[in-house]
Design a protein around this motif. Structure first.
Motif, PDB file in Angstrom:
ATOM      1  N   VAL A   1      -4.973   5.519  -8.813  1.00 56.23           N
ATOM      2  CA  VAL A   1      -5.349   6.360  -7.674  1.00 56.23           C
ATOM      3  C   VAL A   1      -4.372   7.523  -7.632  1.00 56.23           C
ATOM      4  N   GLN A   2      -4.907   8.750  -7.529  1.00 55.70           N
ATOM      5  CA  GLN A   2      -4.069   9.945  -7.493  1.00 55.70           C
ATOM      6  C   GLN A   2      -4.382  10.807  -6.264  1.00 55.70           C
ATOM      7  N   PRO A   3      -3.652  10.647  -5.166  1.00 54.56           N
ATOM      8  CA  PRO A   3      -3.786  11.606  -4.063  1.00 54.56           C
ATOM      9  C   PRO A   3      -3.369  12.994  -4.555  1.00 54.56           C
ATOM     10  N   ASN A   4      -4.143  14.008  -4.193  1.00 58.39           N
ATOM     11  CA  ASN A   4      -3.822  15.361  -4.641  1.00 58.39           C
ATOM     12  C   ASN A   4      -4.184  16.367  -3.558  1.00 58.39           C
TER      13      ASN A   4
ATOM     14  N   ALA B   1       0.845  -1.200   0.000  1.00 57.08           N
ATOM     15  CA  ALA B   1       0.000   0.000   0.000  1.00 57.08           C
ATOM     16  C   ALA B   1       0.881   1.251   0.000  1.00 57.08           C
ATOM     17  N   THR B   2       0.269   2.389  -0.335  1.00 58.74           N
ATOM     18  CA  THR B   2       0.971   3.670  -0.368  1.00 58.74           C
ATOM     19  C   THR B   2       0.136   4.710   0.367  1.00 58.74           C
ATOM     20  N   ARG B   3       0.796   5.543   1.170  1.00 59.98           N
ATOM     21  CA  ARG B   3       0.067   6.578   1.921  1.00 59.98           C
ATOM     22  C   ARG B   3       0.630   7.958   1.607  1.00 59.98           C
TER      23      ARG B   3
ATOM     24  N   ILE C   1      -4.330   9.790   2.961  1.00 62.52           N
ATOM     25  CA  ILE C   1      -4.949   9.111   1.825  1.00 62.52           C
ATOM     26  C   ILE C   1      -4.132   7.859   1.542  1.00 62.52           C
ATOM     27  N   THR C   2      -4.765   6.695   1.634  1.00 64.16           N
ATOM     28  CA  THR C   2      -4.059   5.426   1.455  1.00 64.16           C
ATOM     29  C   THR C   2      -4.569   4.718   0.214  1.00 64.16           C
TER      30      THR C   2
END
Length: 318
Positions: free
Chosen positions: A141-144, A75-77, A89-90
């Motif tokens: 998925v793009q955290p912004n 996973a990425t946070r 945001i994960t």
């Protein structure tokens, strides 16, 4: 006699040596081929991930992305910070996991419509991709800075046209589809966030018809390519969280406690961002509102009305 009896034995020993040599050579060849296939497989996966990221980034750009850090298990946070708080945001490890948005004590989850076999690959710009997430689709998925985009790439005309994202909402939260197609998430009069009006674009940048509905606890996006649609098509459920742009908590410094459901609806309908509301209350001209106990803040483009309880009750454009 001795020679005659010895010859078959020598033949057997020779055959055995040939067999052992053949098996050893075969094992070496198989090992080399396996290593090459493994290397080739890794290279192929990397190539597919790069291609998937480039496809969505051509549509979305990268200037607002927030790169994350790896967590255990793939996973990425990412963290979006403001002056007072941070949103976490994960992006999940696999394409059937849930994107998680946590801010304060509130947590919202959006489960991806993909396969567990498709694993996450984080790109340099912050886009996390899931190549081959489903039949003829990739996911990303793009955290912004405003929240997070969850993108579906339809590779060709055989791709499904309906995508189901099961929702996990905070306790007592409810959804409402607004006139512009966006979805408001609220808890009583408290505005928790918005799924922005859906969009989809084809390979030529042309808009592709798309819409949301909420059904059975899931956000469902339908995409409707036509005969002239150029593939791939990129479609985007985008979630905007108040804390990411200061609307809720940062406005506390200006005496504002929350944004009402009515005001959130008007923001969505009129294209007014949370940042614009925050800036208007902070820097706009303050005058008495029409209703008793309210104050109106005005800048060149936007006006915001705040009541005596500290709630943003209405917004609009000048």
């Amino acid at each position: 006699m001795h020679h005659t009896q010895d010859r078959p034995a020598r033949r057997r020993r020779l055959h055995a040596r040939i067999l052992v040599a053949g098996c050893t050579a075969g094992a070496v060849l198989l090992t080399a081929a396996g290593a090459h296939a493994e290397t080739g497989g890794a290279e192929a996966r990397t190539s597919l991930a790069v291609q998937a990221a480039e496809t969505v980034e051509r549509v979305t750009g990268t200037s607002d992305l927030v790169p994350g850090t790896p967590l255990g298990g793939g996973a990425t946070r990412a963290e979006v910070t403001t002056e007072t708080s941070a949103a976490r945001i994960t992006a999940p490890a696999t394409a059937d996991g849930a994107v998680e948005f946590a801010y304060g004590t509130d947590v919202l989850r959006l489960t991806l419509p993909g396969s567990a076999a498709s694993q996450a690959t984080a790109g340099a710009n912050g886009t996390v991709v899931y190549p081959g997430a489903g039949e003829d689709i990739d996911l990303a998925v793009q955290p912004n800075r405003d929240g997070v985009r969850t993108l579906v790439t339809l590779k060709d005309a055989d791709a499904p046209t309906e995508y189901r994202f099961p929702l996990g909402l905070p306790a007592d939260a409810a959804t409402e589809v607004l006139e512009d197609g966006s979805i408001l998430v609220s808890r009583g009069e408290e505005y928790l966030g918005t799924f922005d009006a859906p969009w989809a674009k084809d390979a030529r940048g042309e808009a592709v018809p798309t819409e949301y509905r909420v059904e059975g606890g899931a956000l469902i996006q339908t995409v409707r390519p036509g005969p002239g649609t150029a593939f791939p098509v990129v479609a985007d459920p985008a979630w905007f969280i108040p804390i990411a742009i200061v609307a809720g908590r940062l406005l506390l410094t200006q005496g504002v406690k929350s944004i009402s459901r009515h005001a959130a609806q008007r923001m969505a309908q009129r294209g007014i961002s949370q940042e614009m509301v925050a800036r208007t209350v902070k820097t706009g001209k303050k005058t008495k509102g029409k209703s008793p106990g309210t104050w109106k803040y005005t800048t060149g483009k936007v006006w915001v009305v705040v009541n005596k309880a500290g709630n943003v009750v209405s917004v609009g454009r000048n």
